[in-house]
Scaffold this active site. Structure first.
Site, PDB file in Angstrom:
ATOM      1  N   SER A 122       0.815  -1.215   0.000  1.00 21.83           N
ATOM      2  CA  SER A 122       0.000   0.000   0.000  1.00 21.83           C
ATOM      3  C   SER A 122       0.848   1.263   0.000  1.00 21.83           C
ATOM      4  O   SER A 122       0.437   2.297  -0.541  1.00 21.83           O
ATOM      5  CB  SER A 122      -0.954   0.002   1.199  1.00 21.83           C
ATOM      6  N   ASP A 123       2.041   1.209   0.592  1.00 20.09           N
ATOM      7  CA  ASP A 123       2.905   2.390   0.589  1.00 20.09           C
ATOM      8  C   ASP A 123       3.395   2.711  -0.821  1.00 20.09           C
ATOM      9  O   ASP A 123       3.454   3.878  -1.231  1.00 20.09           O
ATOM     10  CB  ASP A 123       4.080   2.204   1.542  1.00 20.09           C
TER      11      ASP A 123
END
Length: 261
Positions: A104-105
């Protein structure tokens, strides 16, 4: 009135408050703590913050760490939202074989980079480099399609691997140089040039694939170590993940409401 964004990495938690859930909002406060100390956030870093209207974050450190952060958010009785990678959002389409498995980063950072380019009226590919515990090098074409990316060990992981796998390499931290003449400098320079070389190769791949040089964005806690090593034009953006979170918050219009816990 403020909006809180959170980035939980493998080593540190980074946070910031903005005047609104919008990528053009004003940065009000920000900070970073090591994961070992996140149980003190409500009594230290966040103690004197005014209650935010909502919270949006991304987390790669695992469910247990995320739950510990959620416990700290109880001081405001807020229910946070956590970003998960998906097929398309924030002007980026996800070319990963299994989109939900993309970190997700990485996803949020690409959204932030894409938004920056669009706001400047630049239609070009992008290369997004995040330098932390691990190093990621992710490529977007001029239409915002995620082409793919690399994952490498960061500086610390490279040195630890060499210490564990070889004899006699437990030495002090060295300096970066072109022609190391001692073991400490050889270790530091070897790891750093390896990362820089991966960035150079991906930059060339994007240029060949898209017929245009990409805009290079660098972010992450250890990016400052790597920046002097590349001869490529780049833009250092410490807030890239925060900007991506704000873009997603404004686009999705999450319903922020008090926690029911």
């Amino acid at each position: 009135m403020s909006f809180l964004v959170i980035d939980i990495g493998n080593t540190r938690l980074k946070w910031a408050t903005y005047s609104a859930p919008d990528p053009q909002a004003t940065l009000l406060r920000h900070g970073a703590v090591f994961l070992e100390t996140i149980d003190d956030l409500s009594e230290r870093e966040w103690q004197d913050l005014s209650a935010p209207t909502g919270v949006l974050g991304c987390a790669v450190a695992g469910d247990n760490v995320r739950r510990r952060v959620e416990d700290q958010l109880e001081i405001w009785d807020l229910e946070p939202h956590w970003v998960a990678s998906e097929a398309s959002a924030g002007g980026v389409s996800n070319g990963y074989d299994h989109p939900v498995r993309l970190g997700s980063d990485r996803w949020v950072a690409m959204v932030g980079a894409r938004h920056r380019l669009l706001m400047r009226g630049e239609r070009c590919p992008a290369l997004v480099v995040m330098v932390g515990t691990a190093v990621t090098v992710d490529a977007l074409d001029a239409d915002g399609h995620f082409l793919g990316g690399l994952i490498l060990p960061g500086f610390g992981l490279m040195l630890k691997a060499l210490e564990m796998g070889t004899a006699g390499l437990k030495v002090p931290t060295g300096e970066l140089c072109h022609f190391p003449t001692n073991t400490s400098d050889a270790l530091m320079s070897g790891g750093a040039w390896a990362i820089a070389g991966a960035i150079d190769r991906m930059y060339a791949h994007v240029q060949t694939r898209c017929g245009q040089a990409p805009a290079l964005f660098m972010s992450g806690g250890a990016a400052v170590k790597l920046a002097p090593m590349t001869g490529l034009p780049f833009e250092m953006v410490d807030t890239l993940i925060f900007e991506g979170l704000l873009k997603l918050a404004s686009e999705r219009q999450y319903v922020f409401k008090p926690s029911m816990n």
